[in-house]
Motif scaffolding. Structure first.
Motif, PDB file in Angstrom:
ATOM      1  N   ALA A 151     -46.065 121.665  -4.036  1.00 24.63           N
ATOM      2  CA  ALA A 151     -44.936 120.608  -4.585  1.00 24.63           C
ATOM      3  C   ALA A 151     -44.742 119.955  -5.774  1.00 24.63           C
ATOM      4  CB  ALA A 151     -45.532 119.148  -3.669  1.00 24.63           C
ATOM      5  N   ARG A 152     -45.272 120.813  -6.819  1.00 25.26           N
ATOM      6  CA  ARG A 152     -45.386 120.737  -8.316  1.00 25.26           C
ATOM      7  C   ARG A 152     -45.386 119.211  -9.000  1.00 25.26           C
ATOM      8  NH1 ARG A 152     -44.077 125.062 -11.660  1.00 25.26           N
ATOM      9  NH2 ARG A 152     -42.703 126.293 -10.531  1.00 25.26           N
ATOM     10  N   LEU A 153     -46.758 119.161  -8.375  1.00 21.70           N
ATOM     11  CA  LEU A 153     -47.512 117.655  -9.166  1.00 21.70           C
ATOM     12  C   LEU A 153     -48.549 117.924  -9.654  1.00 21.70           C
ATOM     13  CD1 LEU A 153     -47.966 115.775  -5.249  1.00 21.70           C
ATOM     14  CD2 LEU A 153     -46.316 115.275  -7.037  1.00 21.70           C
ATOM     15  N   VAL A 154     -49.227 118.784  -9.727  1.00 20.39           N
ATOM     16  CA  VAL A 154     -50.098 119.358 -10.664  1.00 20.39           C
ATOM     17  C   VAL A 154     -49.673 121.267 -10.599  1.00 20.39           C
ATOM     18  CG1 VAL A 154     -52.503 119.874 -10.657  1.00 20.39           C
ATOM     19  CG2 VAL A 154     -51.853 117.747  -9.038  1.00 20.39           C
ATOM     20  N   ALA A 155     -49.901 121.587 -11.786  1.00 19.72           N
ATOM     21  CA  ALA A 155     -49.627 122.745 -12.306  1.00 19.72           C
ATOM     22  C   ALA A 155     -51.212 123.366 -12.473  1.00 19.72           C
ATOM     23  CB  ALA A 155     -49.424 122.961 -13.930  1.00 19.72           C
ATOM     24  N   ALA A 156     -50.726 125.145 -11.743  1.00 16.30           N
ATOM     25  CA  ALA A 156     -51.547 125.711 -11.647  1.00 16.30           C
ATOM     26  C   ALA A 156     -52.708 126.079 -12.023  1.00 16.30           C
ATOM     27  CB  ALA A 156     -51.045 126.884 -10.990  1.00 16.30           C
ATOM     28  N   PRO A 157     -52.653 125.966 -13.216  1.00 15.86           N
ATOM     29  CA  PRO A 157     -53.878 126.158 -14.297  1.00 15.86           C
ATOM     30  C   PRO A 157     -55.215 125.322 -14.184  1.00 15.86           C
ATOM     31  CG  PRO A 157     -52.163 126.845 -15.501  1.00 15.86           C
ATOM     32  CD  PRO A 157     -51.582 126.540 -14.015  1.00 15.86           C
ATOM     33  N   MET A 158     -54.278 123.414 -13.906  1.00 11.90           N
ATOM     34  CA  MET A 158     -54.922 122.746 -13.785  1.00 11.90           C
ATOM     35  C   MET A 158     -56.145 123.116 -12.932  1.00 11.90           C
ATOM     36  SD  MET A 158     -55.986 120.138 -14.927  1.00 11.90           S
ATOM     37  CE  MET A 158     -55.011 119.934 -15.972  1.00 11.90           C
ATOM     38  N   ILE A 159     -55.805 123.454 -11.674  1.00 12.03           N
ATOM     39  CA  ILE A 159     -56.513 123.389 -10.706  1.00 12.03           C
ATOM     40  C   ILE A 159     -57.613 124.781 -10.744  1.00 12.03           C
ATOM     41  CG2 ILE A 159     -56.811 124.901  -8.404  1.00 12.03           C
ATOM     42  CD1 ILE A 159     -55.320 122.186  -8.472  1.00 12.03           C
ATOM     43  N   ILE A 160     -56.956 125.710 -11.937  1.00 16.81           N
ATOM     44  CA  ILE A 160     -58.126 126.830 -12.327  1.00 16.81           C
ATOM     45  C   ILE A 160     -59.274 125.852 -12.085  1.00 16.81           C
ATOM     46  CG2 ILE A 160     -58.470 129.394 -13.678  1.00 16.81           C
ATOM     47  CD1 ILE A 160     -55.488 129.678 -12.820  1.00 16.81           C
ATOM     48  N   ILE A 161     -59.058 124.757 -13.941  1.00 15.61           N
ATOM     49  CA  ILE A 161     -59.955 124.296 -14.896  1.00 15.61           C
ATOM     50  C   ILE A 161     -60.720 123.342 -14.706  1.00 15.61           C
ATOM     51  CG2 ILE A 161     -60.113 122.632 -16.386  1.00 15.61           C
ATOM     52  CD1 ILE A 161     -59.058 125.490 -17.698  1.00 15.61           C
ATOM     53  N   VAL A 162     -60.195 122.303 -12.326  1.00 17.09           N
ATOM     54  CA  VAL A 162     -61.199 121.553 -12.091  1.00 17.09           C
ATOM     55  C   VAL A 162     -62.370 122.882 -11.423  1.00 17.09           C
ATOM     56  CG1 VAL A 162     -60.895 120.010 -10.442  1.00 17.09           C
ATOM     57  CG2 VAL A 162     -59.062 119.945 -12.406  1.00 17.09           C
ATOM     58  N   GLY A 163     -61.583 123.714 -11.024  1.00 17.55           N
ATOM     59  CA  GLY A 163     -62.761 124.483  -9.934  1.00 17.55           C
ATOM     60  C   GLY A 163     -63.025 124.868 -11.049  1.00 17.55           C
ATOM     61  N   ILE A 164     -63.190 125.761 -11.937  1.00 14.83           N
ATOM     62  CA  ILE A 164     -64.242 126.133 -12.721  1.00 14.83           C
ATOM     63  C   ILE A 164     -65.733 124.616 -13.587  1.00 14.83           C
ATOM     64  CG2 ILE A 164     -65.001 126.973 -15.338  1.00 14.83           C
ATOM     65  CD1 ILE A 164     -62.587 128.603 -15.508  1.00 14.83           C
ATOM     66  N   THR A 165     -64.742 123.133 -14.194  1.00 15.83           N
ATOM     67  CA  THR A 165     -65.143 122.768 -13.656  1.00 15.83           C
ATOM     68  C   THR A 165     -66.753 122.562 -12.612  1.00 15.83           C
ATOM     69  OG1 THR A 165     -64.287 122.071 -15.364  1.00 15.83           O
ATOM     70  CG2 THR A 165     -65.202 120.266 -15.274  1.00 15.83           C
ATOM     71  N   GLY A 166     -66.195 122.067 -10.862  1.00 13.39           N
ATOM     72  CA  GLY A 166     -67.060 121.935 -10.047  1.00 13.39           C
ATOM     73  C   GLY A 166     -67.536 123.028 -10.239  1.00 13.39           C
ATOM     74  N   ILE A 167     -67.585 124.285 -10.264  1.00 13.78           N
ATOM     75  CA  ILE A 167     -68.400 125.374  -9.460  1.00 13.78           C
ATOM     76  C   ILE A 167     -69.649 125.078 -10.722  1.00 13.78           C
ATOM     77  CG2 ILE A 167     -68.897 127.723  -9.758  1.00 13.78           C
ATOM     78  CD1 ILE A 167     -66.244 127.948  -8.653  1.00 13.78           C
ATOM     79  N   THR A 168     -69.302 125.535 -11.596  1.00 12.11           N
ATOM     80  CA  THR A 168     -70.580 125.099 -13.220  1.00 12.11           C
ATOM     81  C   THR A 168     -71.570 123.635 -13.171  1.00 12.11           C
ATOM     82  OG1 THR A 168     -69.048 124.501 -15.010  1.00 12.11           O
ATOM     83  CG2 THR A 168     -69.206 126.710 -15.003  1.00 12.11           C
ATOM     84  N   GLY A 169     -71.045 122.647 -12.844  1.00 13.11           N
ATOM     85  CA  GLY A 169     -71.659 121.775 -12.339  1.00 13.11           C
ATOM     86  C   GLY A 169     -73.168 121.577 -11.423  1.00 13.11           C
ATOM     87  N   LEU A 170     -72.844 122.067 -10.737  1.00 14.71           N
ATOM     88  CA  LEU A 170     -73.255 122.505  -9.390  1.00 14.71           C
ATOM     89  C   LEU A 170     -74.647 123.449  -9.871  1.00 14.71           C
ATOM     90  CD1 LEU A 170     -70.863 123.596  -6.041  1.00 14.71           C
ATOM     91  CD2 LEU A 170     -72.578 121.342  -6.709  1.00 14.71           C
ATOM     92  N   LEU A 171     -74.304 123.797 -11.125  1.00 12.98           N
ATOM     93  CA  LEU A 171     -76.165 125.162 -11.368  1.00 12.98           C
ATOM     94  C   LEU A 171     -77.512 124.463 -11.863  1.00 12.98           C
ATOM     95  CD1 LEU A 171     -73.771 127.434 -13.844  1.00 12.98           C
ATOM     96  CD2 LEU A 171     -75.249 127.878 -11.727  1.00 12.98           C
ATOM     97  N   VAL A 172     -76.320 122.173 -12.466  1.00 12.84           N
ATOM     98  CA  VAL A 172     -77.503 121.838 -12.425  1.00 12.84           C
ATOM     99  C   VAL A 172     -77.317 120.496 -12.069  1.00 12.84           C
ATOM    100  CG1 VAL A 172     -78.029 122.659 -15.345  1.00 12.84           C
ATOM    101  CG2 VAL A 172     -76.330 121.057 -14.407  1.00 12.84           C
ATOM    102  N   PRO A 173     -78.367 120.479 -10.314  1.00 16.16           N
ATOM    103  CA  PRO A 173     -78.280 119.188  -9.939  1.00 16.16           C
ATOM    104  C   PRO A 173     -78.906 118.085 -10.471  1.00 16.16           C
ATOM    105  CG  PRO A 173     -79.490 120.964  -8.390  1.00 16.16           C
ATOM    106  CD  PRO A 173     -78.978 121.727  -9.308  1.00 16.16           C
ATOM    107  N   ARG A 174     -79.706 118.287 -10.724  1.00 15.92           N
ATOM    108  CA  ARG A 174     -80.272 117.129 -11.380  1.00 15.92           C
ATOM    109  C   ARG A 174     -79.775 116.819 -12.609  1.00 15.92           C
ATOM    110  NH1 ARG A 174     -85.859 117.151 -11.370  1.00 15.92           N
ATOM    111  NH2 ARG A 174     -86.886 118.477 -10.274  1.00 15.92           N
TER     112      ARG A 174
END
Length: 524
Positions: free
Chosen positions: A410-433
């Motif tokens: 829908a051209r609301l968000v750019a595709a690179p931003m989805i990749i950045i958010v995905g990397i951010t979320g996955i790496t955050g799961l490494l340190v659940p504390r």
């Protein structure tokens, strides 16, 4: 110096003192004074007890008459559903009815020593002990012509079984976890530390809940200054109820407004035993499986109990990945925004053209995209955690895929931003504390990068690092090593050294620093 806020603070404190005073007066008026003693008349004591627990239909009263001495009548009170009725029948009721021994002058004393066969009997003359006992699963026996009552241990709580904690699962190692029973939890720790050096001190928290708790430590290893400081802070806690260890953690922690923790927490008995062996202090609370440990070092955010049950090469690599994951999850969004919005010259030309083409037609600036997508990701994560496991996992994965793909099309968000958010979320799961601190730190860095670019990002990182250097836990610096930088001080930080190299305990937590004798040199 005149403080314009002092009158308001004094007025607020005055209102708090007045409210506490009114609460104390109401307690006294309803007969709940903690210092009153029992009457020599059993009838008066029974009347008072029934008045205190009026409109409480779970309190059961049994009148017991001795078969040989009919003039001997006792009153037994207990809370239905909290006691073992078989134990009461065999250890209390039957001996009182069938005993043919004439009781002595001190009836309560002779009953506890000659007639009753209950395993644990306490004699008290205080109403506080009586009320605490019946509300905690004990039975209360009033005897005629005595100003003392017998508190009989007959607890029978319904508790969860010993099972592995959901949030601290391991591939290799013990599978036991704490439950909501205080004594059960202490048993799990005592089974691992079979030494007289293990000390356990019970305390009560909450004016109304009267929650049982305790502090646990190894006397020869604990730092006495830290122990004294902890006991002083616990003694100053004055609150109406304590239902979980987080109540205590927020009340006595250092740096009360810091997003980072200053107390450790775990649901695993092997972790508590390992912390005690390093000179730390554990705080248990009845009704919760979470145990606090102090002092708490910053590196513990990246440590896992499994690190000590697997090969040190693999665990060292895993720990480095967790540290790298924390750095990436807080810096990747800010770094991307700083490059895209301020420093185009740092990107290769083909990559810059691709990003620019993907952002064509997107209505929002990159910084607004980042904020919105990170909030959406946190919403999906919280939804997945709160919902039932069989639904939440599917919802979080499908929601992320569907929303992300639809937003890009829908051209609301750019595709690179989805990749950045995905990397951010996955790496955050490494340190659940550090789930909670990561959210605030990430937004803080993202704001700096959105306003000043890389300069703002570095400024916020420096501010964060200065704050981390000033973090303390009960007088112990969480990040800065003490004394000279030696191998024995860093052997269990970013990497884990093999066990034959762990000669000393951490100096910042233990009074004694000798863990094991130096192993003899091997012949080549």
């Amino acid at each position: 110096m005149w403080n314009p806020f002092r009158p308001k603070q004094e007025e607020k404190q005055k209102r708090i003192d007045e409210a506490l005073s009114r609460s104390t007066e109401r307690s006294k008026a309803t007969g709940q004074s903690q210092e009153e003693v029992l009457s020599p008349s059993m009838e008066e004591n029974c009347r008072r007890f029934e008045e205190l627990f009026r409109d409480n239909d779970t309190i059961i009263c049994r009148k017991i008459q001795n078969a040989c001495y009919p003039w001997l009548e006792y009153r037994l009170y207990y809370s239905d559903g909290m006691v073992n009725t078989s134990l009461l029948h065999d250890g209390v009721l039957r001996p009182l009815v069938e005993s043919n021994e004439k009781p002595g002058r001190d009836l309560a004393e002779s009953l506890s020593k000659q007639i009753l066969t209950a395993s644990d009997i306490q004699i008290s003359e205080k109403w506080k002990d009586v009320c605490d006992g019946v509300t905690y699963g004990d039975a209360i026996l009033f005897v005629p012509s005595s100003s003392r009552a017998l508190i009989l241990s007959a607890k029978n709580f319904q508790l969860r079984g010993v099972e592995e904690p959901e949030a601290e699962r391991v591939l290799s190692g013990p599978r036991e976890g704490f439950n909501e029973g205080l004594l059960n939890n202490l048993t799990l720790v005592r089974r691992r530390l079979r030494t007289h050096d293990l000390k356990i001190k019970f305390r009560t928290f909450g004016r109304r809940t009267q929650t049982k708790g305790c502090i646990c430590y190894l006397d020869s290893l604990v730092n006495k200054d830290i122990l004294k400081l902890l006991e002083d802070r616990l003694s100053h806690i004055d609150i109406d109820g304590v239902l979980d260890t987080n109540y205590l953690s927020e009340l006595f922690r250092d740096s009360k407004f810091s997003p980072f923790r200053s107390t450790g927490y775990t649901e695993r008995p092997d972790v508590v035993a390992a912390k005690l062996l390093e000179g730390r202090i554990a705080i248990f609370l009845d009704g919760t499986p979470v145990v606090l440990t102090v002092p708490y070092l910053f590196i513990e955010n990246f440590q896992n109990s499994e690190d000590y049950y697997l090969n040190f090469f693999y665990t060292s690599f895993s720990r480095v990945l967790r540290i790298l994951g924390f750095f990436l999850t807080v810096t990747v969004p800010g770094f991307y925004i700083a490059i895209v919005a301020f420093h185009h010259e740092m990107l290769p030309t083909p990559l810059l053209i691709n990003i620019a083409s993907e952002r064509t037609g997107v209505p929002l600036p990159a910084s607004a995209e980042a904020f919105i997508m990170l909030i959406v990701f946190d919403i999906l994560r919280e939804t997945g955690v709160r919902m039932p496991s069989n639904i939440g996992q599917a919802l979080s994965i499908v929601g992320a895929l569907v929303i992300g793909q639809a937003a890009v099309e829908a051209r609301l968000v750019a595709a690179p931003m989805i990749i950045i958010v995905g990397i951010t979320g996955i790496t955050g799961l490494l340190v659940p504390r550090m789930n909670a601190p990561i959210i605030f730190v990430r937004i803080f860095i993202l704001i700096g990068a959105s306003v000043f670019g890389l300069f703002g990002m570095m400024l916020t990182l420096c501010t964060l690092f200065i704050h981390m250097l000033n973090l303390d836990s009960f007088g112990v610096s969480q990040l800065t090593p003490s004394g000279k930088l030696q191998f024995q001080q860093i052997k269990d930080m970013a990497i884990r050294a093999p066990w034959w190299k762990m000669i000393q305990l951490p100096k910042r937590t233990a009074w004694s620093t000798i863990r094991q004798k130096t192993p003899p040199r091997r012949k080549e």
